[in-house]
Enzyme design. Structure first.
Site, PDB file in Angstrom:
ATOM      1  N   LYS A  52       5.839   2.751   4.331  1.00  0.00           N
ATOM      2  CA  LYS A  52       5.865   3.904   4.698  1.00  0.00           C
ATOM      3  C   LYS A  52       5.717   4.114   6.079  1.00  0.00           C
ATOM      4  CE  LYS A  52       3.954   5.670   0.460  1.00  0.00           C
ATOM      5  NZ  LYS A  52       2.542   5.603  -0.199  1.00  0.00           N
ATOM      6  N   GLN A  96      -3.552   6.358  -0.562  1.00  0.00           N
ATOM      7  CA  GLN A  96      -2.730   5.370  -1.390  1.00  0.00           C
ATOM      8  C   GLN A  96      -3.701   4.901  -2.738  1.00  0.00           C
ATOM      9  OE1 GLN A  96       0.408   4.398  -0.774  1.00  0.00           O
ATOM     10  NE2 GLN A  96       0.145   3.360  -2.988  1.00  0.00           N
ATOM     11  N   ASP A 119       1.660  14.113   0.212  1.00  0.00           N
ATOM     12  CA  ASP A 119       2.224  13.795  -0.890  1.00  0.00           C
ATOM     13  C   ASP A 119       2.727  14.835  -1.948  1.00  0.00           C
ATOM     14  OD1 ASP A 119       2.531  11.232  -1.869  1.00  0.00           O
ATOM     15  OD2 ASP A 119       0.682  10.668  -2.347  1.00  0.00           O
TER      16      ASP A 119
END
Length: 293
Positions: A52, A96, A119
């Site tokens: 990422k 995460q 997200d």
């Protein structure tokens, strides 16, 4: 020969467009930044977070990394979430997953500012997706379903009126993709299958599109697939070779099924790169919306 839906190539094209949009934002004094919160050193999570941040470098946005040891308490993790909420350099961020055993992941996600939810998985943003089955959405979309939709569209695959059979009811895609592709603008009909579905193979044989997200290696067999079907392989299983001791990743779609379908996503190299591209896209979208606020 079946059409291979190359997620790496599609993600590269999306990131090139994002880089141009980021340059325009910077010209207007807006410098987008993606934050990540990593708790512990799970190898898969470490690799994914590193990817990422490489994506950030490619499109020219800042990276803000918060890292905590696996022994971090719930309160320490929430404090890190609040730091990212309050950091003006952080346009959007992700926590995460998985978090260490014993930590309530949903309670941690609840602490994210919905406006910074890169997200697209905060309950508020998922609720907005439920409440608005048509028209423009101004909240972040869940990355994996959005990535699937974009990958299909970039390859000329229209979901309007199609029957999409989803295998699995996980929150990452199983339960969320139906919310997205059932919207008026996409207009697919969705059947979500799970462990209680009795006629799953019959349903697969009826499907225009199969989205396999079970984590059951090679579950979708050639006899389950129509010749005009599209196979979207999202599930991941790590299998160890008993002779070499080495592990490898297998998808939910048997490679033999690719020989009898119209189109398929490789795994890896299909949906994964698109998920990461949509994460960065959400951050850029959030930054652009800030200019219109």
């Amino acid at each position: 020969m079946a059409l291979r839906l190359d997620g790496k190539a599609a993600a590269a094209s999306i990131k090139a467009d994002l880089a141009a949009r980021v340059e325009r934002l910077k010209e207007q004094g807006v410098n987008p930044g993606l934050g990540t919160l990593l708790v512990g050193r799970d190898p898969g999570s470490v690799k994914y977070v590193a990817g990422k941040h490489r994506d950030c470098a490619e499109v020219g946005i800042a990276s803000i990394a918060e890292e905590l040891p696996e022994t971090a308490s719930f309160d320490e993790i929430v404090d890190a979430v609040h730091r990212l909420n309050e950091n003006p350099a952080c346009t959007g961020f992700i926590v995460q997953l998985p978090l260490p055993k014993g930590i309530d992941e949903n309670a941690v996600i609840d602490e994210i500012d919905p406006a910074k939810d890169a997200d697209g998985m905060h309950p508020y943003n998922l609720g907005e997706l439920v409440l608005h089955p048509r028209g423009e959405l101004t909240t972040p979309l869940p990355c994996t379903p959005h990535g699937v939709v974009e990958l299909l569209a970039m390859n000329g695959i229209d979901l309007n009126g199609k029957h999409v059979v989803v295998l699995g009811r996980g929150i990452t895609i199983g339960r969320t993709i139906g919310l997205l592709i059932g919207r008026k603008e996409i207009n697919a009909t969705v059947t979500c299958c799970h462990t209680g579905t009795r006629n799953i193979h019959e349903l697969m044989r009826q499907a225009d599109v199969i989205v396999a997200a079970m984590g059951s290696a090679h579950f979708v067999k050639p006899e389950d697939v129509r010749p005009d079907a599209v196979l979207v392989d999202v599930g991941v299983s790590r299998v160890t070779d008993p002779e070499t001791g080495k592990s490898r990743i297998l998808g939910d779609v048997d490679p033999a099924a690719r020989e009898v379908c119209y189109a398929y996503t490789p795994n890896p190299g299909g949906v994964g790169p698109m998920t990461r591209a949509m994460l960065v896209s959400n951050v850029v979208d959030i930054a652009e919306r800030s200019l219109r606020a």
